[in-house]
Design a protein around this motif. Structure first.
Motif, PDB file in Angstrom:
ATOM      1  N   VAL A 192      13.266   1.260   5.596  1.00 21.32           N
ATOM      2  CA  VAL A 192      13.667   2.573   5.143  1.00 21.32           C
ATOM      3  C   VAL A 192      12.519   3.262   4.460  1.00 21.32           C
ATOM      4  O   VAL A 192      12.350   4.431   4.290  1.00 21.32           O
ATOM      5  N   HIS A 193      11.415   2.475   3.798  1.00 15.57           N
ATOM      6  CA  HIS A 193      10.186   2.977   3.430  1.00 15.57           C
ATOM      7  C   HIS A 193       9.247   2.876   4.659  1.00 15.57           C
ATOM      8  O   HIS A 193       9.040   1.797   5.225  1.00 15.57           O
ATOM      9  N   GLY A 194       8.699   3.859   5.251  1.00 17.40           N
ATOM     10  CA  GLY A 194       8.034   4.069   6.412  1.00 17.40           C
ATOM     11  C   GLY A 194       6.761   3.204   6.752  1.00 17.40           C
ATOM     12  O   GLY A 194       6.576   2.363   7.541  1.00 17.40           O
ATOM     13  N   ASN A 195       6.213   3.057   5.519  1.00 13.73           N
ATOM     14  CA  ASN A 195       4.975   2.329   5.682  1.00 13.73           C
ATOM     15  C   ASN A 195       5.114   0.646   5.192  1.00 13.73           C
ATOM     16  O   ASN A 195       4.000  -0.128   5.135  1.00 13.73           O
ATOM     17  N   GLU A 196       6.425   0.460   5.019  1.00 13.25           N
ATOM     18  CA  GLU A 196       6.760  -1.058   4.868  1.00 13.25           C
ATOM     19  C   GLU A 196       6.749  -1.637   6.402  1.00 13.25           C
ATOM     20  O   GLU A 196       8.049  -1.761   6.612  1.00 13.25           O
ATOM     21  N   SER A 197       5.946  -1.647   7.004  1.00 11.11           N
ATOM     22  CA  SER A 197       6.106  -1.612   8.558  1.00 11.11           C
ATOM     23  C   SER A 197       6.252  -2.751   9.269  1.00 11.11           C
ATOM     24  O   SER A 197       6.433  -2.637  10.486  1.00 11.11           O
ATOM     25  N   GLY A 256       3.103   7.017   4.080  1.00  6.95           N
ATOM     26  CA  GLY A 256       4.344   6.802   5.104  1.00  6.95           C
ATOM     27  C   GLY A 256       5.676   6.314   4.481  1.00  6.95           C
ATOM     28  O   GLY A 256       6.514   6.289   5.293  1.00  6.95           O
ATOM     29  N   ARG A 257       5.544   6.242   3.243  1.00  3.94           N
ATOM     30  CA  ARG A 257       6.778   5.812   2.533  1.00  3.94           C
ATOM     31  C   ARG A 257       7.991   6.756   2.808  1.00  3.94           C
ATOM     32  O   ARG A 257       9.029   6.273   3.061  1.00  3.94           O
ATOM     33  N   PRO A 258       7.739   8.058   2.577  1.00  3.26           N
ATOM     34  CA  PRO A 258       8.796   8.870   2.281  1.00  3.26           C
ATOM     35  C   PRO A 258       9.164   9.549   3.879  1.00  3.26           C
ATOM     36  O   PRO A 258       8.406   9.177   4.709  1.00  3.26           O
ATOM     37  N   PHE A 308      15.741  -4.255   4.359  1.00  2.71           N
ATOM     38  CA  PHE A 308      14.430  -4.970   4.363  1.00  2.71           C
ATOM     39  C   PHE A 308      13.266  -4.095   3.727  1.00  2.71           C
ATOM     40  O   PHE A 308      13.141  -3.022   4.153  1.00  2.71           O
ATOM     41  N   HIS A 309      12.619  -4.609   2.998  1.00  4.26           N
ATOM     42  CA  HIS A 309      11.333  -3.893   2.193  1.00  4.26           C
ATOM     43  C   HIS A 309      10.127  -4.695   2.232  1.00  4.26           C
ATOM     44  O   HIS A 309      10.070  -5.644   2.590  1.00  4.26           O
ATOM     45  N   GLU A 310       9.223  -3.760   1.686  1.00  2.70           N
ATOM     46  CA  GLU A 310       7.837  -4.631   1.252  1.00  2.70           C
ATOM     47  C   GLU A 310       7.460  -4.190   0.038  1.00  2.70           C
ATOM     48  O   GLU A 310       7.753  -2.895  -0.511  1.00  2.70           O
ATOM     49  N   GLN A 311       6.540  -5.009  -0.534  1.00  4.12           N
ATOM     50  CA  GLN A 311       6.264  -4.682  -1.966  1.00  4.12           C
ATOM     51  C   GLN A 311       4.607  -4.820  -1.953  1.00  4.12           C
ATOM     52  O   GLN A 311       4.124  -5.014  -0.728  1.00  4.12           O
TER      53      GLN A 311
HETATM   54 ZN   LIG Z   1      10.765  -0.283   0.020  1.00  2.05          ZN
END
Ligand SMILES: [Zn+2]
Length: 819
Positions: A119-124, A192-194, A231-234
């Motif tokens: 969903v966050h583009g750069n959490e690739s 790339g997040r948004p 699914f995300h990344e931090q």
């Molecule tokens: Zn995220």
């Protein structure tokens, strides 16, 4: 398997099993991700069009086990996919499974699991993991599918993800540069997040302001799965996060929803312990704000969860972390694949319980308030009904006098229990419906917090957000159900003989009408003071379409066309001589300008706020606006009438040419924290209120975080008082602001919108030490600067695009305010 056992099997079963095995073996031979992509998943980033091709290739390679659907397109025209994975038997009857599930007559041993990636583009690593997870579910983990149907959204934000992947292809060095300071690990604005309009799609589930959300959630609401994972990344130095989630939990979350989070977390921990991977749970990621990928599904009956891998835009293909470890894309993918498969495994094992508990969820509708009553003109209520429709929330209308009776409830406006009368046309939204829990969360007058340390805003109550007079009633009110929105067609007809048309200024719908008729070439005036005529009172801000000022155009036909298209409240007048107030030739009747608008963008600005303003113009008002990088501003000034300065650190007073432009008659609209650039600057009339927010006690290290929130306002709702003769307040009967920070300002003279003396929030968290300084804090106002105007919108009214009642203020600032 022994020969003896095989011999005892029924022949048909044997043949079936054998054919599935050979089919799978054949398929695995014929298709591996590497064969298709040219690299192993995790060795390279995959651009979105290749991801799309990959899933269609899987569909071909594993016929009957996977179904791929294009469900829509992003703003930048990339495909939005949904992927169904199940046994051939189940995939054949997907429609039937869905139907039974929703009508509460489900297959008792089949859990529906929805996996949402990137969903966050750069959490690739998300989308790469989706490709690998799908492949594993089709091959060595196909056994899980006996008790699950997996719905996968491989990429919720293709535009943002491709923005990141393209960035990385450009700067990613060969060999891979693993130093954090290298260009490949530092994305350029906006990152790339948004999505395309720079919205955070993981704040948009309930509001669906963005096309990606609207398309996806329409599909989601047709399924309402038992389990949903986002699914995300931090940050790159963080270990993996999985449930159970942190406090605060919203009080509507059931014991079962809490319990199963733990169950899933335990299953993941088993795999992570075995592999020696670090993880944490129960911290940071809470379950409160309803517009996330974990809470929205939770309030819709799912076990809704967020998983976070260390990585995101800084990580690239490989990066050296703070402790000197190398974090590789392949590792990030492996972790997400592990939790994804473990989720399906746990759901398969608990399918029966999941199905039973889900049914219970839909039967238990035990809330304090059973009905919400909405009152107002159809133009005010319509946007809220549209939102309810998108959320699959049913509503009803009081349509006969027998339903129009006396009632009693909590009045949102006064905060008190009051008697009131149900009138014909009132809208009833009940919590006694399928989406009742979501209704309860979205409408509740006060959010009950189990803990004040939260990741996001603590208040969003829809009647305040939409500026609608409403009551919360403890009993269920029965009215007439409406399938579609009940926008009445006006019976107004413009004809020769009228000399003017007056349009009530009241909502974004009127603003769209104004913009549309301006684009069509009509001259529109507004009455600054208001007037009385033909037995009617017309408020300040009333639009006037004057026949004499629109010669050569077929005004009557155009008025008929546009007033019906935009459902405006319109009156035909036969004279310009009013009964009270100023006649139409007076200097109080002014031409509405059709301004050329600029929005500053780039490094100095919050991409979110730039996006909110940009989206507002292009998608909501549907009026073009120039997006301008700060370096190019001076070349643009001569063309512009209005300039928006979004939140950020732009040094307004340091740009001499900009100051001259304002002084010569330009209009600057400054939002949110951007006002800080003008605090105490000569001639701009804005300063911070004397603060009383100082920590007095020495803090223990352990309590620091808790103490800091005493200085914070975390998205709280306050009533405003305002000067309703001022153009910034045209169309308002009342206004509630969503305070997004604790800093209190004063605007010289009288701010148009401000908080009351000793103001208290009607909903949301306000830190103990900042309560006092909110007294009479300015919310919005305008000052003159030379011949120009500066408008301050201190509480960003376009926040996430969902504070509907704030939008009119932005339009007022642009069209009418002229200090
Ligand atoms: Zn995220």
């Amino acid at each position: 398997m022994s020969l003896l056992k095989i011999c005892t099997m029924k022949k048909t079963l044997f043949t079936l099993l054998f054919s599935i095995l050979t089919l799978q073996l054949f398929a695995q031979d014929a298709f591996t991700p590497k064969q298709f992509l040219g690299y192993n998943i995790g060795e390279q980033f995959t651009r979105h069009h290749r991801v799309v091709d990959y899933f269609f290739a899987l569909e071909k390679a594993f016929p009957g086990q996977i179904k791929v659907e294009k469900v829509g397109q992003t703003y930048e025209k990339r495909d939005l996919l949904l992927v169904y994975i199940g046994t051939p038997d189940n995939l054949k009857k997907l429609g039937e499974i869905k139907q039974k599930h929703l009508t509460q007559a489900p297959d008792e041993k089949l859990a529906i699991v929805w996996l949402s990636y990137n969903v966050h583009g750069n959490e690739s690593s998300g989308t790469e993991a989706a490709m690998q997870t799908a492949y594993r579910l089709l091959t060595d983990k196909a056994g899980y599918l006996e008790n699950t149907v997996v719905i996968m959204d491989p990429c919720l934000n293709p535009d943002g993800r491709d923005r990141y992947v393209n960035f990385y292809y450009q700067y990613g060095a060969n060999p891979i540069d693993m130093q954090r300071f290298s260009a490949s690990h530092n994305e350029t604005w906006p990152g790339g997040r948004p999505n395309h309009y720079l919205f955070d799609l993981n704040r948009d589930w309930a509001w669906m302001t963005q096309i990606e959300s609207a398309v996806r959630i329409q599909q989601y609401n047709q399924w309402l799965p038992h389990v949903h994972v986002d699914f995300h990344e931090q940050g790159i130095n963080e270990p993996y996060y999985f449930p159970p989630a942190a406090e605060p939990y919203h009080e509507v979350i059931t014991d079962w929803q809490r319990e199963f989070q733990k169950e899933i977390g335990k299953n993941h921990a088993g795999y992570f312990d075995k592999a020696g991977w670090l993880y944490f749970s129960k911290e940071i990621f809470d379950l409160l704000y309803p517009s996330y990928g974990d809470t929205y599904p939770t309030y819709s009956g799912s076990i809704g969860m967020t998983y976070e891998q260390g990585g995101s835009g800084r990580a690239g293909l490989a990066v050296i972390t703070q402790v000197g470890d190398t974090l590789r894309l392949a590792d990030r993918v492996a972790h997400h694949v592990t939790t994804g498969l473990s989720t399906v495994e746990t759901s398969a094992r608990n399918a029966q319980k999941l199905v039973a508990e889900y049914q219970k969820f839909y039967k238990q509708k035990d809330f304090k308030y059973e009905s919400y009553v909405l009152k107002g003109s159809s133009n005010q209520i319509e946007p809220l009904l549209v939102l309810l429709g998108k959320n699959n929330i049913q509503w009803q209308m009081i349509s006969t006098s027998t339903q129009a009776i006396a009632s009693k409830g909590f009045h949102f406006k006064t905060g008190a229990q009051e008697a009131f009368k149900l009138n014909i046309g009132d809208i009833i939204v009940s919590t006694q419906q399928e989406k009742g829990t979501l209704v309860s969360v979205l409408f509740e007058p006060r959010t009950k917090l189990s803990d004040s340390l939260t990741y996001d805003i603590t208040a969003w109550s829809l009647p305040y957000a939409y500026g609608i007079d409403a009551y919360a009633v403890e009993q269920e009110i029965k009215a007439t159900p409406f399938a579609a929105t009940g926008q009445k067609q006006s019976d107004f007809f413009a004809v020769e003989g009228f000399t003017a048309y007056a349009v009530r200024w009241e909502s974004m719908q009127t603003a769209r009408f104004l913009n549309a008729v301006q684009q069509a070439g009509l001259k529109v005036y507004f009455h600054e003071k208001g007037f009385k005529l033909a037995g009617k009172t017309f408020a300040p801000g009333t639009l006037l379409l004057l026949v004499g000022e629109n010669k050569g155009l077929d005004l009557h036909a155009m008025v008929n066309d546009y007033s019906k298209r935009y459902h405006v409240d319109i009156t035909g007048l036969t004279t310009g001589m009013v009964d009270a107030g100023a006649d139409f030739g007076s200097s109080s009747v002014k031409l509405v300008p059709n301004p050329t608008v600029g929005i500053l963008a780039g490094d100095e600005f919050s991409s979110l706020n730039v996006g909110e303003i940009w989206h507002f113009f292009e998608q909501q008002l549907v009026k073009g606006a120039h997006l301008i990088f700060a370096d190019d501003l001076n070349a643009a000034l001569a063309t512009l009438d209005v300039l928006f300065v979004p939140e950020g650190g732009y040094d307004i007073a340091g740009n001499e040419q900009l100051l001259s432009w304002i002084a010569a008659g330009g209009k600057l609209i400054v939002t949110g924290g951007a006002v800080d650039a003008l605090v105490n600057q000569e001639g701009f009339g804005i300063k911070r209120k004397e603060g009383s927010a100082l920590a007095t006690n020495a803090l223990s290290y352990a309590n620091q975080e808790r103490d800091q929130i005493s200085d914070a306002i975390i998205g709280a709702i306050y009533p405003c008082i305002f000067d309703n003769s001022h153009p910034l307040a045209f169309g308002y009967n009342g206004y509630y602001t969503l305070r997004q920070g604790a800093t209190a300002y004063q605007i010289e003279g009288n701010p148009v919108f401000k908080l009351e003396k000793n103001a208290t929030a009607v909903n949301g968290f306000v830190g103990a030490r900042v309560k006092l300084q909110q007294s009479e804090a300015a919310i919005a106002g305008a000052v003159s600067y030379g011949r120009g105007t500066v408008v301050y919108l201190i509480d960003n009214p376009l926040f996430r695009g969902f504070w509907e009642s704030g939008k009119l203020m932005v339009v007022n600032a642009m069209y009418f305010v002229n200090e």
